[in-house]
Design a protein around this motif. Structure first.
Motif, short mmCIF file in Angstrom:
data_model
loop_
_atom_site.label_atom_id
_atom_site.label_comp_id
_atom_site.label_asym_id
_atom_site.label_seq_id
_atom_site.Cartn_x
_atom_site.Cartn_y
_atom_site.Cartn_z
N ARG A 238 44.08 42.61 30.93
CA ARG A 238 43.63 41.21 31.01
C ARG A 238 42.62 41.01 32.15
N GLN B 274 42.53 42.48 34.99
CA GLN B 274 43.10 42.61 36.33
C GLN B 274 43.65 44.01 36.54
N VAL C 101 46.48 46.22 37.60
CA VAL C 101 47.92 45.98 37.70
C VAL C 101 48.68 47.30 37.70
N GLU D 142 51.87 33.47 37.95
CA GLU D 142 51.12 34.22 36.94
C GLU D 142 50.08 35.17 37.53
N ASP D 143 49.48 34.81 38.68
CA ASP D 143 48.47 35.70 39.26
C ASP D 143 49.09 36.83 40.09
N PHE D 144 50.43 36.83 40.23
CA PHE D 144 51.13 37.91 40.91
C PHE D 144 51.77 38.87 39.90
N PHE E 102 52.90 39.16 35.44
CA PHE E 102 53.00 38.61 34.09
C PHE E 102 53.61 39.66 33.17
N THR F 58 50.09 42.45 39.85
CA THR F 58 48.78 42.55 40.48
C THR F 58 48.99 43.00 41.92
#
Length: 177
Positions: A19, A21, A23, A53-55, A57, A88
């Motif tokens: 997505r 990012q 990860v 969500e930005d840490f 998912f 992330t």
């Protein structure tokens, strides 16, 4: 604490692009931290407010399969019982607050350093690309300017003598001495 040495290359091979990012997957992190995957997931779920969500998912089975196929580490016949969690860089650093074993803390430090190095490498590559583009633009402009100069020179050379204005000679004449 175990004296197990984890190479940076091993950790780098476990960073995936999902997505858009960078990860790391929960099962990979659990192995690195020396804990069971279900324990890692349990601690994250107990502290879910720390993982927006930005840490972290949950990824789909298809995303998991694609990420594993890219690195060639998916074992044939592997089925997913639960959807994997993707962390992330921020999520990995937050894991140190929910997993407090000495090994987990040390692995977190190493992983965050690697994420930072990857980010710096990508940033350096972008800067180099921008500099190359600037140079290309300058060269394009220089080519156009050279074409104009040569065009004017050709026009000057092609003019017949009658069109050229008479020039007054400058300097000493042998008769003046």
């Amino acid at each position: 604490m175990d004296n197990l040495i984890i190479t940076d290359e091993l950790v780098l091979n476990q960073i995936y692009l999902i997505r858009g990012q960078k990860v790391m997957i929960d099962s990979d992190l659990a192995k690195l931290y020396g804990v069971e995957n279900k324990q890692l997931k349990r601690q994250v779920r107990r502290n879910i407010e720390r993982f927006p969500e930005d840490f972290m998912f949950e990824i789909t089975a298809e995303e998991y399969y694609n990420a594993r196929c890219q690195s060639g580490t998916l074992e044939s016949g592997t089925n997913l019982k639960y959807l994997p969690m993707a962390f992330t860089e921020l999520g990995v650093s937050m894991l140190s607050s929910v997993l407090s074993s000495p090994r987990a803390v040390q692995m977190n430090i190493q992983i965050i350093r690697i994420f930072t190095r990857v980010r710096n490498i990508l940033h350096d590559n972008i800067e180099i690309k921008l500099e190359v583009e600037k140079i290309k633009k300058k060269l394009d402009n220089q080519d156009k300017n050279m074409e104009i100069v040569f065009k004017y020179l050709d026009e000057l050379l092609d003019k017949p003598e009658t069109e050229k204005p008479a020039r007054k000679r400058i300097g000493f004449k042998p008769d003046d001495l």
